[in-house]
Design a protein around this motif. Structure first.
Motif, PDB file in Angstrom:
ATOM      1  N   LEU A 172      68.954  53.266  34.037  1.00  0.00           N
ATOM      2  CA  LEU A 172      69.960  52.558  34.809  1.00  0.00           C
ATOM      3  C   LEU A 172      69.768  52.931  36.273  1.00  0.00           C
ATOM      4  O   LEU A 172      69.264  54.011  36.598  1.00  0.00           O
ATOM      5  N   VAL A 173      70.178  52.049  37.163  1.00  0.00           N
ATOM      6  CA  VAL A 173      70.087  52.282  38.601  1.00  0.00           C
ATOM      7  C   VAL A 173      71.508  52.453  39.124  1.00  0.00           C
ATOM      8  O   VAL A 173      72.382  51.633  38.836  1.00  0.00           O
ATOM      9  N   ILE A 174      71.737  53.521  39.891  1.00  0.00           N
ATOM     10  CA  ILE A 174      73.102  53.867  40.286  1.00  0.00           C
ATOM     11  C   ILE A 174      73.452  53.519  41.729  1.00  0.00           C
ATOM     12  O   ILE A 174      74.591  53.730  42.153  1.00  0.00           O
ATOM     13  N   VAL A 228      62.313  47.360  39.415  1.00  0.00           N
ATOM     14  CA  VAL A 228      63.769  47.387  39.343  1.00  0.00           C
ATOM     15  C   VAL A 228      64.258  45.949  39.184  1.00  0.00           C
ATOM     16  O   VAL A 228      63.949  45.088  40.007  1.00  0.00           O
ATOM     17  N   ASP A 229      64.984  45.694  38.104  1.00  0.00           N
ATOM     18  CA  ASP A 229      65.494  44.358  37.813  1.00  0.00           C
ATOM     19  C   ASP A 229      66.989  44.294  38.077  1.00  0.00           C
ATOM     20  O   ASP A 229      67.767  45.039  37.472  1.00  0.00           O
ATOM     21  N   GLU A 230      67.370  43.401  38.983  1.00  0.00           N
ATOM     22  CA  GLU A 230      68.774  43.120  39.283  1.00  0.00           C
ATOM     23  C   GLU A 230      69.092  41.785  38.611  1.00  0.00           C
ATOM     24  O   GLU A 230      68.533  40.755  38.969  1.00  0.00           O
ATOM     25  N   PHE A 231      69.975  41.827  37.624  1.00  0.00           N
ATOM     26  CA  PHE A 231      70.249  40.655  36.798  1.00  0.00           C
ATOM     27  C   PHE A 231      71.319  39.756  37.401  1.00  0.00           C
ATOM     28  O   PHE A 231      72.218  40.217  38.100  1.00  0.00           O
ATOM     29  N   GLY A 237      75.526  42.471  37.408  1.00  0.00           N
ATOM     30  CA  GLY A 237      76.073  43.827  37.453  1.00  0.00           C
ATOM     31  C   GLY A 237      75.150  44.852  36.821  1.00  0.00           C
ATOM     32  O   GLY A 237      75.286  46.049  37.057  1.00  0.00           O
ATOM     33  N   LEU A 238      74.200  44.381  36.023  1.00  0.00           N
ATOM     34  CA  LEU A 238      73.243  45.284  35.389  1.00  0.00           C
ATOM     35  C   LEU A 238      72.003  45.402  36.282  1.00  0.00           C
ATOM     36  O   LEU A 238      71.427  44.395  36.699  1.00  0.00           O
ATOM     37  N   VAL A 239      71.612  46.635  36.566  1.00  0.00           N
ATOM     38  CA  VAL A 239      70.398  46.905  37.330  1.00  0.00           C
ATOM     39  C   VAL A 239      69.662  48.029  36.592  1.00  0.00           C
ATOM     40  O   VAL A 239      70.221  49.104  36.372  1.00  0.00           O
ATOM     41  N   VAL A 240      68.424  47.742  36.179  1.00  0.00           N
ATOM     42  CA  VAL A 240      67.621  48.726  35.462  1.00  0.00           C
ATOM     43  C   VAL A 240      66.269  48.899  36.145  1.00  0.00           C
ATOM     44  O   VAL A 240      65.762  47.977  36.787  1.00  0.00           O
ATOM     45  N   ALA A 241      65.700  50.087  35.993  1.00  0.00           N
ATOM     46  CA  ALA A 241      64.373  50.390  36.535  1.00  0.00           C
ATOM     47  C   ALA A 241      63.459  50.783  35.393  1.00  0.00           C
ATOM     48  O   ALA A 241      63.859  51.524  34.491  1.00  0.00           O
ATOM     49  N   GLU A 242      62.244  50.263  35.438  1.00  0.00           N
ATOM     50  CA  GLU A 242      61.233  50.618  34.444  1.00  0.00           C
ATOM     51  C   GLU A 242      60.034  51.205  35.159  1.00  0.00           C
ATOM     52  O   GLU A 242      59.692  50.800  36.264  1.00  0.00           O
ATOM     53  N   ILE A 243      59.401  52.147  34.495  1.00  0.00           N
ATOM     54  CA  ILE A 243      58.168  52.730  35.007  1.00  0.00           C
ATOM     55  C   ILE A 243      57.162  52.739  33.870  1.00  0.00           C
ATOM     56  O   ILE A 243      57.481  53.138  32.754  1.00  0.00           O
ATOM     57  N   GLU A 244      55.959  52.232  34.152  1.00  0.00           N
ATOM     58  CA  GLU A 244      54.884  52.258  33.169  1.00  0.00           C
ATOM     59  C   GLU A 244      54.057  53.505  33.405  1.00  0.00           C
ATOM     60  O   GLU A 244      53.740  53.857  34.543  1.00  0.00           O
ATOM     61  N   GLN A 261      70.057  47.511  23.224  1.00  0.00           N
ATOM     62  CA  GLN A 261      70.929  46.606  23.978  1.00  0.00           C
ATOM     63  C   GLN A 261      70.415  46.330  25.391  1.00  0.00           C
ATOM     64  O   GLN A 261      70.805  45.350  26.015  1.00  0.00           O
ATOM     65  N   TYR A 262      69.515  47.184  25.905  1.00  0.00           N
ATOM     66  CA  TYR A 262      68.952  46.984  27.242  1.00  0.00           C
ATOM     67  C   TYR A 262      67.644  46.190  27.232  1.00  0.00           C
ATOM     68  O   TYR A 262      67.098  45.908  28.286  1.00  0.00           O
ATOM     69  N   TYR A 263      67.132  45.842  26.043  1.00  0.00           N
ATOM     70  CA  TYR A 263      65.941  44.992  25.975  1.00  0.00           C
ATOM     71  C   TYR A 263      66.336  43.599  26.451  1.00  0.00           C
ATOM     72  O   TYR A 263      67.408  43.091  26.104  1.00  0.00           O
ATOM     73  N   ASN A 264      65.467  42.957  27.215  1.00  0.00           N
ATOM     74  CA  ASN A 264      65.755  41.603  27.692  1.00  0.00           C
ATOM     75  C   ASN A 264      66.019  40.642  26.541  1.00  0.00           C
ATOM     76  O   ASN A 264      66.872  39.769  26.641  1.00  0.00           O
ATOM     77  N   SER A 265      65.302  40.823  25.439  1.00  0.00           N
ATOM     78  CA  SER A 265      65.501  39.941  24.282  1.00  0.00           C
ATOM     79  C   SER A 265      66.926  40.064  23.750  1.00  0.00           C
ATOM     80  O   SER A 265      67.515  39.080  23.296  1.00  0.00           O
ATOM     81  N   GLN A 266      67.513  41.249  23.818  1.00  0.00           N
ATOM     82  CA  GLN A 266      68.891  41.440  23.365  1.00  0.00           C
ATOM     83  C   GLN A 266      69.893  40.987  24.418  1.00  0.00           C
ATOM     84  O   GLN A 266      70.955  40.456  24.085  1.00  0.00           O
ATOM     85  N   LEU A 267      69.548  41.193  25.691  1.00  0.00           N
ATOM     86  CA  LEU A 267      70.433  40.730  26.771  1.00  0.00           C
ATOM     87  C   LEU A 267      70.569  39.210  26.760  1.00  0.00           C
ATOM     88  O   LEU A 267      71.576  38.673  27.208  1.00  0.00           O
ATOM     89  N   SER A 268      69.561  38.524  26.230  1.00  0.00           N
ATOM     90  CA  SER A 268      69.651  37.060  26.129  1.00  0.00           C
ATOM     91  C   SER A 268      70.650  36.653  25.054  1.00  0.00           C
ATOM     92  O   SER A 268      71.254  35.590  25.136  1.00  0.00           O
ATOM     93  N   LYS A 269      70.852  37.507  24.038  1.00  0.00           N
ATOM     94  CA  LYS A 269      71.786  37.208  22.941  1.00  0.00           C
ATOM     95  C   LYS A 269      73.169  37.811  23.164  1.00  0.00           C
ATOM     96  O   LYS A 269      74.171  37.198  22.820  1.00  0.00           O
ATOM     97  N   GLN A 270      73.195  39.024  23.675  1.00  0.00           N
ATOM     98  CA  GLN A 270      74.450  39.727  23.945  1.00  0.00           C
ATOM     99  C   GLN A 270      74.427  40.217  25.389  1.00  0.00           C
ATOM    100  O   GLN A 270      74.083  41.365  25.664  1.00  0.00           O
ATOM    101  N   PRO A 271      74.793  39.336  26.305  1.00  0.00           N
ATOM    102  CA  PRO A 271      74.712  39.665  27.733  1.00  0.00           C
ATOM    103  C   PRO A 271      75.607  40.837  28.123  1.00  0.00           C
ATOM    104  O   PRO A 271      76.617  41.141  27.474  1.00  0.00           O
ATOM    105  N   PHE A 272      75.239  41.461  29.206  1.00  0.00           N
ATOM    106  CA  PHE A 272      75.935  42.627  29.743  1.00  0.00           C
ATOM    107  C   PHE A 272      77.420  42.376  29.932  1.00  0.00           C
ATOM    108  O   PHE A 272      78.247  43.256  29.691  1.00  0.00           O
ATOM    109  N   ASN A 273      77.809  41.164  30.359  1.00  0.00           N
ATOM    110  CA  ASN A 273      79.234  40.900  30.619  1.00  0.00           C
ATOM    111  C   ASN A 273      80.081  40.795  29.346  1.00  0.00           C
ATOM    112  O   ASN A 273      81.293  40.672  29.418  1.00  0.00           O
ATOM    113  N   THR A 274      79.452  40.896  28.158  1.00  0.00           N
ATOM    114  CA  THR A 274      80.210  40.875  26.896  1.00  0.00           C
ATOM    115  C   THR A 274      80.384  42.273  26.296  1.00  0.00           C
ATOM    116  O   THR A 274      81.012  42.413  25.265  1.00  0.00           O
ATOM    117  N   TRP A 275      79.826  43.296  26.951  1.00  0.00           N
ATOM    118  CA  TRP A 275      79.894  44.654  26.397  1.00  0.00           C
ATOM    119  C   TRP A 275      81.271  45.246  26.554  1.00  0.00           C
ATOM    120  O   TRP A 275      81.988  45.097  27.443  1.00  0.00           O
TER     121      TRP A 275
END
Length: 155
Positions: A9-11, A102-105, A111-118, A141-155
């Motif tokens: 998560l990005v703070i 860093v993905d800002e959705f 409201g969801l902002v996550v950072a990934e590092i390979e 729940q943070y996988y994009n495939s899951q965010l498409s089904k259960q978006p952050f604003n429904t948590w």
């Protein structure tokens, strides 16, 4: 190809100061089965189709195959995608010897902002910037495939 990736998560928005590049990404999923995810993506004006395998038990690695496709093909394939399109801005931020994505959705995931590092190895060390928060690697729940089904604003 095996992808080794950690997600956080990005703070704060302090990451924007070090941005090398930013790109709008629209993506949908032709298949969100946990054994194989098939994604269609427009990254700017370039299309991609990606197949991802099941994640390792710790969520750090999984098989990934990707092929560039035309923008037109990507737009046609979006019509076949499951409901729930992901819309985000990706910032590429260099920190030490690595680049964080860093993905800002937007939309239902606003409201969801996550950072990934390979990484090249699961035990590879990397510099942790002050804007990096809690690690969420392997949390489905943070996988994009899951965010498409259960978006952050429904948590």
């Amino acid at each position: 190809m095996i992808e080794i990736e950690r997600k956080f998560l990005v703070i704060s928005d302090a990451f924007k100061v070090g941005t090398l590049k930013k790109t709008r990404i629209i993506q949908g999923f032709l298949n969100t089965d946990k054994e194989r995810t098939v994604r269609v993506r427009l990254k700017g004006e370039i299309g991609y189709i990606t197949v991802k395998g099941v994640s390792s038990a710790d969520g750090l690695s999984r098989f990934e195959w990707e092929k560039e496709i035309s923008q037109q093909d990507a737009e046609l394939l979006f019509k076949l995608c499951e409901p729930g399109i992901i819309d985000k801005m990706r910032y590429e931020v260099k920190v030490g010897n690595h680049v964080f994505e860093v993905d800002e959705f937007y939309g239902d995931n606003k409201g969801l902002v996550v950072a990934e590092i390979e990484l090249d190895d699961v035990d590879e060390n990397f510099e942790r910037p002050l804007w990096l928060g809690k690690e969420v690697t392997g949390l489905v729940q943070y996988y994009n495939s899951q965010l498409s089904k259960q978006p952050f604003n429904t948590w």
